[in-house]
Each structure stands twice: as C-alpha cells, then as structure tokens.
Scaffold this active site. Structure first.
Site, mmCIF file in Angstrom:
data_model
loop_
_atom_site.group_PDB
_atom_site.id
_atom_site.type_symbol
_atom_site.label_atom_id
_atom_site.label_comp_id
_atom_site.label_asym_id
_atom_site.label_seq_id
_atom_site.Cartn_x
_atom_site.Cartn_y
_atom_site.Cartn_z
ATOM 1 N N ASP A 91 -4.523 -6.577 -7.431
ATOM 2 C CA ASP A 91 -4.810 -5.788 -6.247
ATOM 3 C C ASP A 91 -5.028 -4.352 -6.724
ATOM 4 O O ASP A 91 -4.831 -4.043 -7.908
ATOM 5 C CB ASP A 91 -3.647 -5.882 -5.252
ATOM 6 N N HIS B 47 0.833 -1.201 0.000
ATOM 7 C CA HIS B 47 0.000 0.000 0.000
ATOM 8 C C HIS B 47 0.870 1.254 0.000
ATOM 9 O O HIS B 47 0.481 2.301 -0.515
ATOM 10 C CB HIS B 47 -0.905 0.052 1.240
#
Length: 223
Positions: free
Chosen positions: A151, A78
């Site tokens: 993702d 992230h």
C-alpha cells in the site's frame, strides 16, 4: 470488472488497484467500510473473484487488496498504526478466504496493507514489511506467485515509524515486488542501492521481483 476495465483502457490505464477483498468484520471500520463487498468471507470471495475475471479478461490487471485483511481493524492506516487482533486460525477462517478465492481466479497482483497483526507476527511490524506475512503466508500458504505491491508507503502507518529507506528495504526483504509511493523516493532508492552494496539485500532478491514484473508486463503485451 469488465465494464470498469473497458473505461480504464479508454483512459490509458492497464492496471487497477481493485478489487477490495477485505471482509467487513468490524462494522465500525472506517478504513474499508462500504468499499467491502460483504461481511461474509465467501460472498466477498465470490465477488472479488468475479471482478478479477472480468477485469483481466478485458485486459486490465486486477489487484486483490488489502492483504491480510483490513476489515477487522478499528483504526485507519492512512492516519497511523492499524492493528488487527486476529489469530492465524481466525485469519484462515475469515480474512484469507476471499484472497484465496481471488488468487485461484487468477489475480495477477496483491496489495499488502500496513496493518499490524501481533497475534501472528509477535510484534507490530506492518504486514508489508513482514516476511512471515508476505512470503510464508501469502506466497507459500495461499500459493500466490504474482506481483506483490505495498500500500502507499506515504501513509502514516509507515511514515510515523520508519524512514523511506527503512520501509523500502524491509518490504523488499519481506518478498514484496513493488514499493508504492514512498514518502521520499530518492532516499528510498538510495537505501536500496546501499543495501545491495553492503550485502543486506541481494541482487538475487531484486531479480526475483524484476522477473515477476517483466513477466506480467509481457503477459498483457506491455513489453
């Protein structure tokens, strides 16, 4: 899996980006942490497979994630590049086990992570942009025939190194079916259109993904 699926259906959802099939092999991993079922690949596989069966039998598509296994990394994708130092044999003997078990249980989707596995690919290309990881290992070696999703491509592991169009195009070229959350949707779409026009992406490659997606929707009565 069945109970969560029942709750999701009441809310109108037919897809769940779960279960976590990662093996928590690095206890300092913050990206996966307590979300993992186990640090034992066989226990993680048994639990992931059970979740898949419960969810899909109840009518909600399950998604094994985050291939090829995010549990050995120290960094969080992230927030930037996340690297696994696993060799291919180490992946086969650990991280791949719950994915294979989940695939054999009938999982209809797999999410591929942005992690880099340089000992396997020879560079720091994120797994979801790597044909070696998506097509050769996930599809051909592990036998997955369902829908592959990235993702979120708005995460820093992608946005720090690629434009939205570059990431979307490379994912499709690698064999991915769905691009999840590009940072700039319009430029990602235009990049794919331009790639088809200039021949760097074929209509046949796109059609493969469209057929997988439509077949999955038909299986669950969505179309």
């Amino acid at each position: 899996g069945a109970e969560i699926a029942s709750d999701l259906l009441k809310l109108g959802f037919n897809l769940n980006f779960a279960p976590i099939a990662d093996v928590l092999s690095n206890p300092n991993n913050t990206a996966i942490g307590k979300r993992a079922f186990s640090s034992d690949p066989y226990i993680a596989g048994e639990m992931a497979a059970a979740f898949v069966s419960g969810s899909q039998d109840a009518g909600v598509i399950a998604t094994l994630k985050h291939f090829p296994g995010h549990g050995a990394t120290a960094a969080d994708s992230h927030n930037g590049m996340a690297v696994s130092d696993r060799t291919l044999e180490e992946l086969r003997n650990n991280e791949f086990i719950p994915f294979k078990t989940g695939i054999d249980a009938g999982a209809d989707m797999v999410m591929v992570a942005h992690i880099s596995v340089p000992e396997v690919t020879g560079d720091y290309t994120p797994a979801d942009l790597s044909g070696l990881m998506v097509t050769q290992l996930l599809r051909e070696e592990l036998g997955f025939e369902g829908v592959v999703v990235t993702d979120s491509q708005s995460m820093s592991a992608i946005t720090d190194y690629y434009t939205s169009e570059e990431a979307a195009l490379q994912a499709l070229q690698a064999g991915v079916d769905i691009i999840l959350m590009p940072k700039d949707l319009e430029t990602a779409v235009q990049g794919i259109i331009d790639a088809v026009a200039n021949g760097s992406l074929t209509i046949e490659r796109i059609d493969e993904s469209v057929l997988r997606i439509l077949s999955l929707k038909h299986k669950y009565g969505i179309i």
